[in-house]
Design an enzyme around this catalytic site. Structure first.
Site, PDB file in Angstrom:
ATOM      1  N   HIS A 126      -6.940  21.976 -15.953  1.00 32.61           N
ATOM      2  CA  HIS A 126      -7.534  20.729 -16.430  1.00 32.61           C
ATOM      3  C   HIS A 126      -6.662  20.148 -17.520  1.00 32.61           C
ATOM      4  O   HIS A 126      -6.113  20.904 -18.327  1.00 32.61           O
ATOM      5  CB  HIS A 126      -8.952  20.980 -16.970  1.00 32.61           C
ATOM      6  CG  HIS A 126      -9.742  19.717 -17.085  1.00 32.61           C
ATOM      7  ND1 HIS A 126      -9.653  18.901 -18.178  1.00 32.61           N
ATOM      8  CD2 HIS A 126     -10.582  19.121 -16.221  1.00 32.61           C
ATOM      9  CE1 HIS A 126     -10.436  17.852 -17.989  1.00 32.61           C
ATOM     10  NE2 HIS A 126     -11.004  17.957 -16.812  1.00 32.61           N
ATOM     11  N   ASP A 178     -14.874  21.357 -10.340  1.00 31.31           N
ATOM     12  CA  ASP A 178     -14.893  21.235  -8.886  1.00 31.31           C
ATOM     13  C   ASP A 178     -14.734  22.547  -8.143  1.00 31.31           C
ATOM     14  O   ASP A 178     -14.809  22.576  -6.923  1.00 31.31           O
ATOM     15  CB  ASP A 178     -13.789  20.261  -8.449  1.00 31.31           C
ATOM     16  CG  ASP A 178     -14.198  18.839  -8.747  1.00 31.31           C
ATOM     17  OD1 ASP A 178     -15.404  18.570  -8.677  1.00 31.31           O
ATOM     18  OD2 ASP A 178     -13.326  18.015  -9.058  1.00 31.31           O
TER      19      ASP A 178
HETATM   20  N1  ACO Z   1      -2.272  25.843  -9.550  1.00 35.00           N
HETATM   21  C1  ACO Z   1      -1.051  26.333  -9.903  1.00 35.00           C
HETATM   22  N2  ACO Z   1      -0.358  25.910 -10.980  1.00 35.00           N
HETATM   23  C2  ACO Z   1      -0.904  24.976 -11.743  1.00 35.00           C
HETATM   24  C3  ACO Z   1      -2.159  24.423 -11.457  1.00 35.00           C
HETATM   25  C4  ACO Z   1      -2.860  24.892 -10.321  1.00 35.00           C
HETATM   26  N3  ACO Z   1      -4.055  24.409  -9.994  1.00 35.00           N
HETATM   27  N4  ACO Z   1      -2.474  23.486 -12.383  1.00 35.00           N
HETATM   28  C5  ACO Z   1      -1.438  23.452 -13.238  1.00 35.00           C
HETATM   29  N5  ACO Z   1      -0.493  24.353 -12.855  1.00 35.00           N
HETATM   30  C6  ACO Z   1       0.757  24.665 -13.562  1.00 35.00           C
HETATM   31  C7  ACO Z   1       1.792  23.572 -13.360  1.00 35.00           C
HETATM   32  O1  ACO Z   1       2.612  23.836 -12.217  1.00 35.00           O
HETATM   33  C8  ACO Z   1       2.553  23.632 -14.653  1.00 35.00           C
HETATM   34  O2  ACO Z   1       3.411  24.748 -14.610  1.00 35.00           O
HETATM   35  P1  ACO Z   1       4.836  24.715 -15.384  1.00 35.00           P
HETATM   36  O3  ACO Z   1       4.503  24.555 -16.831  1.00 35.00           O
HETATM   37  O4  ACO Z   1       5.474  26.017 -15.036  1.00 35.00           O
HETATM   38  O5  ACO Z   1       5.579  23.530 -14.813  1.00 35.00           O
HETATM   39  C9  ACO Z   1       1.474  23.935 -15.693  1.00 35.00           C
HETATM   40  O6  ACO Z   1       0.459  24.652 -14.952  1.00 35.00           O
HETATM   41  C10 ACO Z   1       0.863  22.707 -16.341  1.00 35.00           C
HETATM   42  O7  ACO Z   1       0.379  21.855 -15.305  1.00 35.00           O
HETATM   43  P2  ACO Z   1       0.390  20.268 -15.373  1.00 35.00           P
HETATM   44  O8  ACO Z   1       0.351  19.721 -13.982  1.00 35.00           O
HETATM   45  O9  ACO Z   1       1.505  19.802 -16.259  1.00 35.00           O
HETATM   46  O10 ACO Z   1      -0.964  20.001 -16.129  1.00 35.00           O
HETATM   47  P3  ACO Z   1      -1.722  18.620 -16.171  1.00 35.00           P
HETATM   48  O11 ACO Z   1      -2.578  18.652 -17.366  1.00 35.00           O
HETATM   49  O12 ACO Z   1      -0.787  17.487 -15.994  1.00 35.00           O
HETATM   50  O13 ACO Z   1      -2.636  18.663 -14.825  1.00 35.00           O
HETATM   51  C11 ACO Z   1      -4.373  19.026 -13.305  1.00 35.00           C
HETATM   52  C12 ACO Z   1      -3.964  18.967 -14.788  1.00 35.00           C
HETATM   53  C13 ACO Z   1      -3.945  17.758 -12.567  1.00 35.00           C
HETATM   54  C14 ACO Z   1      -5.906  19.114 -13.223  1.00 35.00           C
HETATM   55  C15 ACO Z   1      -3.724  20.292 -12.648  1.00 35.00           C
HETATM   56  O14 ACO Z   1      -4.144  21.460 -13.319  1.00 35.00           O
HETATM   57  C16 ACO Z   1      -4.023  20.406 -11.154  1.00 35.00           C
HETATM   58  O15 ACO Z   1      -3.299  19.810 -10.339  1.00 35.00           O
HETATM   59  N6  ACO Z   1      -5.106  21.164 -10.770  1.00 35.00           N
HETATM   60  C17 ACO Z   1      -5.484  21.266  -9.377  1.00 35.00           C
HETATM   61  C18 ACO Z   1      -6.269  20.013  -8.963  1.00 35.00           C
HETATM   62  C19 ACO Z   1      -7.666  19.973  -9.548  1.00 35.00           C
HETATM   63  O16 ACO Z   1      -8.416  20.950  -9.493  1.00 35.00           O
HETATM   64  N7  ACO Z   1      -8.039  18.794 -10.060  1.00 35.00           N
HETATM   65  C20 ACO Z   1      -9.387  18.552 -10.622  1.00 35.00           C
HETATM   66  C21 ACO Z   1      -9.332  18.376 -12.110  1.00 35.00           C
HETATM   67  S1  ACO Z   1     -10.969  18.168 -12.732  1.00 35.00           S
HETATM   68  C22 ACO Z   1     -11.357  16.617 -12.368  1.00 35.00           C
HETATM   69  O17 ACO Z   1     -10.568  15.727 -12.252  1.00 35.00           O
HETATM   70  C23 ACO Z   1     -12.755  16.335 -12.107  1.00 35.00           C
END
Ligand code: ACO
Length: 428
Positions: free
Chosen positions: A307, A364
């Site tokens: 998140h 979710d």
């Molecule tokens: N699975 C694996 N790796 C992940 C995940 C995941 N679900 N989420 C983040 N990471 C990793 C990224 O690859 C990144 O790694 P790095 O530092 O080695 O490059 C690090 O964790 C940080 O991730 P970011 O994408 O920079 O974090 P951001 O805050 O931009 O994204 C997000 C948050 C979009 C929710 C992300 O965690 C994600 O894509 N999750 C899966 C989709 C999801 O469940 N979305 C619902 C969110 S809740 C809502 O909107 C109601």
């Protein structure tokens, strides 16, 4: 603490006021930055550190896992309140009295008829259309059927637009699902509670009496409350920014629905269930999918994990996990997917990759399992999220207009070609 921040650029010092919120959060007010520095701007892709507004609606502390609507904890609201009370609270700032609650509900019911011609629009969509695309289009279409723009200086006008959309939106939600299933469109019944009516409109079979199931009513009520607002997320910021051009409420909401659809935002609830299904079909090997999620050459992400703001735990996920256990037990549903989800969560919570990046289950991760137990099709999950988020979007739109915020218009840092001479086609 000082009440100013100092920024030094090329030996010149500039001071900017610090603003402190009611929960002691601190923000640097950089309104004057470009003016005093002769054009320097800030850059913050994805707005990870940029506050776009001051807001009185929702407080969240991602480090401590706190979420409050208008000062009330999400745990207490999910346990004690009903969805309409929460909607009223978010939009108008206070919990309604019994009288205000009943009037609010009566006013919503009185505005719930959707023009019958909207059916013709629904008929034009192919059955294969994704419900979120249909819902966004229908919400936009409401603008044509309700052309008068909202006079934000009139309390009455504002109130009427709020009850109108709260009345009509559940009808659009139900019709979106029923059209896909080839079922006649239902207007529900004004004798029912808000959530009961949604369920009846969605599930009543034309040849059977619809009997309400209290477990399902309560579970949906709770899910809608948990989704009702989440401060300046992607869809809410969209609603505010579209509304900031003085576009109408319905048009702003339609844009918010499109933003919510994406799998990184509200679309994640559908993506989670599809992921869990795929893992089950593939023999239930959670370790294989954990490895994929960690592999930087693999685009796969563990959906429902991570998140932007919560870096400890998502308080909504805790409540939903407990609710998933209870609802499935109460309904007598045994879903192997719930076990796969719990297994994945356990592995992730003990895995260095996830622990280091502070990736925890979000709202979710478990919600789809409850929706599925209620008989809601997977591609309708994000639509249910939109139904829950509606009061939050309305509250944020209303706040933005009442505060007379300026049009949203971010800056950029240009990194393209500098001036170059045009070459005629034959010379390229
Ligand atoms: N699975 C694996 N790796 C992940 C995940 C995941 N679900 N989420 C983040 N990471 C990793 C990224 O690859 C990144 O790694 P790095 O530092 O080695 O490059 C690090 O964790 C940080 O991730 P970011 O994408 O920079 O974090 P951001 O805050 O931009 O994204 C997000 C948050 C979009 C929710 C992300 O965690 C994600 O894509 N999750 C899966 C989709 C999801 O469940 N979305 C619902 C969110 S809740 C809502 O909107 C109601």
């Amino acid at each position: 603490m000082s009440d100013k921040a100092t920024l030094e650029i090329n030996g010149n010092k500039h001071e900017f006021p610090l603003i402190v919120g009611t929960e002691n959060e601190v923000a640097i007010d950089i309104k004057t930055l470009r003016g005093v520095t002769g054009g320097v701007t800030t850059i913050d892709a994805g707005y990870k550190n940029t506050g776009s507004c001051e807001s009185e609606i929702t407080f969240l502390d991602g480090e401590k896992g706190i979420l409050r609507y208008r000062g009330y904890s999400i745990e207490e609201l999910a346990e004690e309140a009903d969805f309409l009370e929460v909607a009223y609270l978010l939009i108008f700032g206070e919990l309604p009295t019994k009288e205000q609650h009943d009037k609010f509900h009566a006013d919503i019911k009185s505005k719930s008829i959707v023009d019958d011609d909207v059916r013709k629009i629904i008929d034009a969509f192919p059955k294969s259309a994704h419900p979120m695309g249909v819902l966004s289009s229908l919400t936009s279409a409401l603008t044509a059927f309700n052309p008068s723009s909202v006079n934000v200086d009139s309390e009455e006008d504002m109130y009427n637009s709020v009850v109108k959309i709260l009345g009509k939106f559940p009808v659009l939600v139900a019709w979106t699902m029923r059209k896909k299933q080839g079922l006649p469109l239902d207007y529900g019944s004004n004798t029912l509670g808000y959530v009961e009516n949604v369920l009846k409109m969605m599930f009543k079979q034309p040849n059977e009496k619809y009997v309400q199931n209290k477990i399902i009513v309560d579970a949906l009520d709770k899910l809608l409350i948990l989704h009702a607002d989440h401060e300046q997320n992607c869809s809410t910021s969209t609603v505010r920014i579209v509304g900031s051009s003085h576009a109408g409420l319905f048009a702003s909401l339609s844009a918010g629905i499109s933003a919510l659809w994406g799998p990184l935002h509200g679309g994640a609830n559908q993506a989670v269930l599809e992921m869990l299904e795929a893992i089950k079909e593939d023999g239930g090997d959670t370790k294989k999918y954990m490895a994929k999620a960690k592999d930087k050459n693999d685009p796969f992400r563990l959906m429902g994990f991570g998140h932007r703001v919560y870096k400890n735990f998502d308080p909504r996920a805790r409540i939903i996990k407990k609710a998933a256990d209870e609802v499935l037990a109460d309904l007598g549903v045994e879903d192997p997917i719930l076990e796969i989800a719990k297994g994945l969560e356990q592995e992730a919570l003990n895995d260095d990759y996830f622990v280091k990046r502070k990736l925890y289950p979000n709202v979710d991760f478990y919600s789809g399992i409850i929706y599925r137990a209620m008989g809601i099709p997977t591609d309708m999950f994000t639509v249910m999220f939109a139904l829950g988020r509606l009061p939050g979007w309305i509250a944020q739109w209303r706040e933005m207009r009442l505060r007379k915020e300026p049009i949203g218009r971010p800056r950029q840092l240009y990194v393209g070609e500098t001036l170059r001479p045009f070459k005629k086609l034959e010379k390229r």
